[in-house]
Design a protein around this motif. Structure first.
Motif, PDB file in Angstrom:
ATOM      1  N   ALA A   6       0.647  -1.202   0.220  1.00  0.00           N
ATOM      2  CA  ALA A   6       0.201  -0.220  -0.210  1.00  0.00           C
ATOM      3  C   ALA A   6       1.000   1.482   0.098  1.00  0.00           C
ATOM      4  O   ALA A   6       2.022   1.258   0.955  1.00  0.00           O
ATOM      5  N   PHE A   7       0.347   2.175  -0.832  1.00  0.00           N
ATOM      6  CA  PHE A   7       1.131   3.524  -0.583  1.00  0.00           C
ATOM      7  C   PHE A   7       0.371   4.417  -0.273  1.00  0.00           C
ATOM      8  O   PHE A   7      -0.480   5.017  -0.746  1.00  0.00           O
ATOM      9  N   MET A   8       0.215   5.172   1.134  1.00  0.00           N
ATOM     10  CA  MET A   8      -0.156   6.102   1.586  1.00  0.00           C
ATOM     11  C   MET A   8       0.736   7.826   1.236  1.00  0.00           C
ATOM     12  O   MET A   8       2.285   7.650   1.575  1.00  0.00           O
ATOM     13  N   LEU A   9       0.317   8.489   0.770  1.00  0.00           N
ATOM     14  CA  LEU A   9       0.947   9.716   1.044  1.00  0.00           C
ATOM     15  C   LEU A   9       0.451  10.699   1.963  1.00  0.00           C
ATOM     16  O   LEU A   9      -0.995  11.224   1.858  1.00  0.00           O
ATOM     17  N   LEU A  10       0.773  10.796   2.657  1.00  0.00           N
ATOM     18  CA  LEU A  10       0.009  12.267   3.636  1.00  0.00           C
ATOM     19  C   LEU A  10       0.564  13.519   3.615  1.00  0.00           C
ATOM     20  O   LEU A  10       1.483  14.089   2.474  1.00  0.00           O
ATOM     21  N   ASN A  11      -0.593  13.929   3.283  1.00  0.00           N
ATOM     22  CA  ASN A  11      -0.705  15.542   2.658  1.00  0.00           C
ATOM     23  C   ASN A  11       0.355  16.367   3.696  1.00  0.00           C
ATOM     24  O   ASN A  11       0.065  16.110   5.183  1.00  0.00           O
ATOM     25  N   ASP A  12       0.314  17.623   2.657  1.00  0.00           N
ATOM     26  CA  ASP A  12       1.467  18.513   3.740  1.00  0.00           C
ATOM     27  C   ASP A  12       2.438  17.609   4.775  1.00  0.00           C
ATOM     28  O   ASP A  12       3.311  18.634   5.761  1.00  0.00           O
ATOM     29  N   ALA A  13       3.192  16.466   4.396  1.00  0.00           N
ATOM     30  CA  ALA A  13       4.433  15.747   4.681  1.00  0.00           C
ATOM     31  C   ALA A  13       5.005  15.247   3.769  1.00  0.00           C
ATOM     32  O   ALA A  13       5.160  15.068   2.789  1.00  0.00           O
TER      33      ALA A  13
END
Length: 85
Positions: A6-13
């Motif tokens: 799974a690829f998790m992209l955290l906004n503003d990180a």
């Protein structure tokens, strides 16, 4: 065999989101890379939450966690895309 992922992209990180210091001294920061505005404590908590859900899927077979990882697309702060085998 291909492992589940799974690829998790955290906004503003940025990639220092798990560290205690954003862009520490002597770090090789890419030109144009923005500092993150969200405190590391918050981004670390979000990383932990989504990583924990991923582990619950594959260690315990948790179907509710599976739906959050692979069907929800994330939440207001996180974009998640996953590949199941």
């Amino acid at each position: 065999l291909e492992p589940p992922r799974a690829f998790m992209l955290l906004n503003d990180a940025n990639h220092y989101g798990l560290n205690d210091v954003d862009q520490p001294p002597n770090a090789q920061v890419r030109e144009g890379e923005a500092s993150q505005n969200t405190p590391q404590a918050i981004t670390a908590s979000r990383f932990a939450e989504w990583s924990g859900l991923f582990l619950r899927v594959y260690l315990y077979g948790d179907q509710q966690a599976r739906r959050r990882i692979y069907k929800s697309g994330g939440d207001a702060n996180t974009t998640v895309t996953g590949t199941e085998n």
